[in-house]
Design an enzyme around this catalytic site. Structure first.
Site, PDB file in Angstrom:
ATOM      1  N   ASP A 324       0.972  -1.220   0.120  1.00 45.45           N
ATOM      2  CA  ASP A 324       0.158  -0.051   0.036  1.00 45.45           C
ATOM      3  C   ASP A 324       0.957   1.170  -0.056  1.00 45.45           C
ATOM      4  O   ASP A 324       2.103   1.022   0.514  1.00 45.45           O
ATOM      5  CB  ASP A 324      -0.802  -0.244   1.367  1.00 45.45           C
ATOM      6  CG  ASP A 324      -1.766   1.140   1.169  1.00 45.45           C
ATOM      7  OD1 ASP A 324      -2.365   1.439   0.305  1.00 45.45           O
ATOM      8  OD2 ASP A 324      -1.785   1.908   2.485  1.00 45.45           O
ATOM      9  N   ASP A 517      -1.122  -0.507   6.125  1.00 43.18           N
ATOM     10  CA  ASP A 517      -1.546  -0.204   7.630  1.00 43.18           C
ATOM     11  C   ASP A 517      -2.805   0.296   7.921  1.00 43.18           C
ATOM     12  O   ASP A 517      -3.216   0.433   9.111  1.00 43.18           O
ATOM     13  CB  ASP A 517      -0.434   1.152   7.868  1.00 43.18           C
ATOM     14  CG  ASP A 517      -1.075   2.367   7.132  1.00 43.18           C
ATOM     15  OD1 ASP A 517      -1.326   2.141   5.914  1.00 43.18           O
ATOM     16  OD2 ASP A 517      -0.769   3.146   7.697  1.00 43.18           O
ATOM     17  N   ASP A 521      -7.102  -1.761   4.710  1.00 49.23           N
ATOM     18  CA  ASP A 521      -6.106  -2.855   3.967  1.00 49.23           C
ATOM     19  C   ASP A 521      -6.527  -4.247   4.393  1.00 49.23           C
ATOM     20  O   ASP A 521      -5.719  -5.254   4.097  1.00 49.23           O
ATOM     21  CB  ASP A 521      -4.498  -2.511   4.421  1.00 49.23           C
ATOM     22  CG  ASP A 521      -4.329  -1.186   3.572  1.00 49.23           C
ATOM     23  OD1 ASP A 521      -4.639  -0.970   2.439  1.00 49.23           O
ATOM     24  OD2 ASP A 521      -3.469  -0.529   4.086  1.00 49.23           O
TER      25      ASP A 521
END
Length: 625
Positions: A324, A517, A521
């Site tokens: 990410d 994080d 996600d």
């Protein structure tokens, strides 16, 4: 060394001295009675019982509970058989050296568990609360969110919270593996398990103890041992069938040849006893889980929690890693860097965006409100609604205000002027007309570029980034970091689809990891072969869904964990091949009468000690070159 280990060492020393005395007396002829019954039998039986009474007791207890076939049973039957055919010296030697191997094994396990045991010491015993002007120590479980606790210098922080008064240096080594303390002052967040270094802090608790960082870490550590790797499961199933098979084989070896060939019962019973000693599966049963436990311990020493040996094994097989962007490769510290206003009124654009974002807790909302710099009159905003993956729609002074990405403008059919700024572009519309755009930029994390380089060095083939940012911004970030590919302008559901597509491209035996994080996600972390979450700033949902947790959010440690995992798996495979190979060879020699009881002791105790020494290498941390 524990008290139990010290007692065992004393038993070994006394028995060894007794054994040497009997050996010298037998070989020198000083004890002519030693080979006679019952004097010789009693002379060897007493040290045998001293060193082996616990093995006999465990074997008897397990037989009573229906658990017959284990190493205790093999040792008891083999040594009883040796006594039965008059090989007293060998019977004592087998039990003595078996216990030496067991002591060595216990010490090795203690060492390998130490890193994780240190992690368990982070659990706080009390919290200080001021009551009626007095400082009272209470159980952390009794403290509620919103309460203010006092943490004196040298004390462990019992609960997560925000500093309301005081300044201090916080030692985070127990959680992150980093020795450099961090400064904490009013407004800063502190997490449980760390140690308050220098000054007194007043902290307002934000989470109950069961939801705190320290509780989640302890839960992860306690659960890690229950999740076994494929190799461990293989050994467990192997031992379940192996031990009964060799016991039956030894019985056949003791009975069948004398019945078929006639006579020689003593010789064949002795061969069967040697066969049993050789076949003891200690080297496999302990060295394989010990190797994985050492690997998990090595990872915990650098501030990385691996939730089980199955995930450590998966990390060793990882060849693709997907990141990410925000909060993972970038700092997530957004700032307004540009305001575009077609009519030149930048203040109006900023005001509309700030009032629209007052309905949102998205990371982008904070820098917009900070840039506006004035109090937002909440009463002017009505019907605030977050449109998932697009932005915000609200009523401001009776008219509709839209704040979001270009997809929001297109969905609401608002003609807009595309902004080419480098960063995240937030478009603003008011009363059905385009008002302007705000560019918000994020900074790449320190060490992120080095992390990608290190991962390439340890054999990761493909580094990919997924982000909801604009394509131009994502590609600029990917070029700077040296990523192999990037997928931009994704909704959370799109990230799952991208990971699904990448998983289909993975060759057999290779794994894919996702690093994230945020709460959005969690679905991707769950879907990937290995989910890696940020433990310091990451959301609880992401940490819960992940298989590996970076306690200080340092992505550079991923390459170290890959090295630890691959080294651990190599050690485990070495031990399996070595133990099975030596045992198969000596078993064959024993069955044909070539190997005696001393070779049998080496095939059991010697192989175990060598395998354990090899497994302990997993504890050593090799830094990336």
């Amino acid at each position: 060394m524990t008290g139990k280990q010290k007692k065992m060492l004393a038993r070994i020393i006394v028995t060894f001295v007794w054994f040497i005395g009997l050996l010298i007396g037998d070989k020198s002829g000083a004890f002519p009675w030693i080979g006679q019954f019952p004097a010789g039998f009693i002379a060897y039986l007493l040290p045998y019982l001293l060193i082996g009474y616990d093995i006999i007791w465990k074997a008897a207890r397990n037989i009573r509970h229906g658990q017959i076939f284990d190493e205790n049973f093999l040792m008891m039957i083999a040594t009883f058989g040796a006594f039965g055919v008059g090989e007293y010296l060998e019977a004592l030697a087998v039990m003595l050296f078996y216990q030496v191997g067991e002591l060595f094994q216990d010490h090795a396990v203690s060492r390998s568990r130490q890193s994780i045991a240190d992690m368990m010491d982070i659990c706080p015993e009390f919290a200080n609360i001021e009551q009626d002007g007095q400082l009272v120590q209470v159980d952390p479980d009794d403290v509620e969110p919103g309460d203010v606790i006092l943490i004196r210098a040298g004390e462990r922080i019992p609960l997560d919270g925000i500093v309301v008064e005081g300044t201090s240096m916080i030692d985070t080594a127990a959680l992150t593996g980093e020795s450099v303390p961090r400064k904490a002052s009013a407004g800063d967040e502190v997490v449980s398990g760390c140690i308050n270094g220098s000054g007194m802090l007043k902290v307002q608790v934000t989470k109950a103890f069961e939801d705190s960082t320290v509780s989640k870490i302890l839960e992860l550590v306690e659960d890690a041992g229950s999740k076994k790797a494929k190799v461990e499961n293989f050994i467990t199933h192997f031992a379940r069938y192996y031990t009964p098979a060799v016991t039956i084989g030894a019985a056949i070896l003791a009975v069948a040849p004398p019945l078929i060939l006639g006579g020689g019962w003593g010789e064949w019973i002795q061969r069967a006893c040697i066969f049993l000693v050789i076949s003891c599966p200690c080297a496999l049963v302990i060295s394989v889980p010990l190797g994985f436990f050492g690997g998990i311990g090595a990872a915990s020493r650098i501030g990385v929690l691996v939730k089980g040996s199955n995930f450590l094994e998966a990390v060793a097989e990882m060849t693709t890693i997907v990141f990410d962007k925000t909060g993972t490769l970038t700092k997530g510290e957004f700032k307004v860097t540009q305001i575009v206003a077609p009519d030149g009124d930048e203040e109006r654009v900023l005001r509309l965006a700030a009032y629209g974002e007052s309905c949102s807790d998205h990371p982008i909302a904070a820098p917009i409100k900070a840039a506006y710099g004035k109090p937002v009159e909440i009463g002017l905003v009505e019907e605030g609604e977050e449109i998932f993956g697009h932005g915000i729609r609200a009523k401001l002074e009776g008219k509709t205000v839209l704040v979001g990405n270009r997809k929001l403008m297109e969905q609401m059919k608002i003609p807009y002027e595309a902004c080419a700024g480098t960063g995240t572009v937030v478009y603003v519309a008011y009363d059905g007309a385009f008002a302007g755009a705000i560019v918000i930029s994020d900074k790449i994390k320190d060490g992120a570029k080095d992390a990608i380089r290190d991962m390439k060095r340890v054999g990761v083939k493909q580094c990919v980034m997924l982000t909801g940012d604009r394509k131009e911004v994502a590609q600029a970030t990917a070029r700077e970091l040296g990523l192999d590919s990037v997928h931009a302008e994704l909704l959370p559901a799109d990230k799952v689809d991208q990971v699904e597509a990448l998983l289909k491209q993975q060759p057999p035996g290779e794994r894919l990891a996702f690093v994230g994080d945020g709460i959005n996600d969690a679905p991707v972390l769950t879907r990937a072969d290995i989910g890696i979450a940020m433990g310091s700033m990451g959301s609880d949902a992401a940490i819960e869904a992940a298989d590996v947790v970076l306690m200080d959010d340092d992505v550079q440690k991923i390459a170290q964990v890959v090295k630890i995992a691959r080294k651990t798996l190599l050690i485990v495979k070495q031990n399996i091949v070595f133990a099975l190979g030596v045992k198969a060879l000596v078993l064959l020699l024993g069955a044909f009468g070539v190997a005696n009881m001393w070779e049998a002791v080496f095939a059991d105790v010697g192989v175990s000690v060598i395998a354990i020494l090899n497994a302990m290498r997993a504890l050593k941390i090799d830094r990336p070159a």
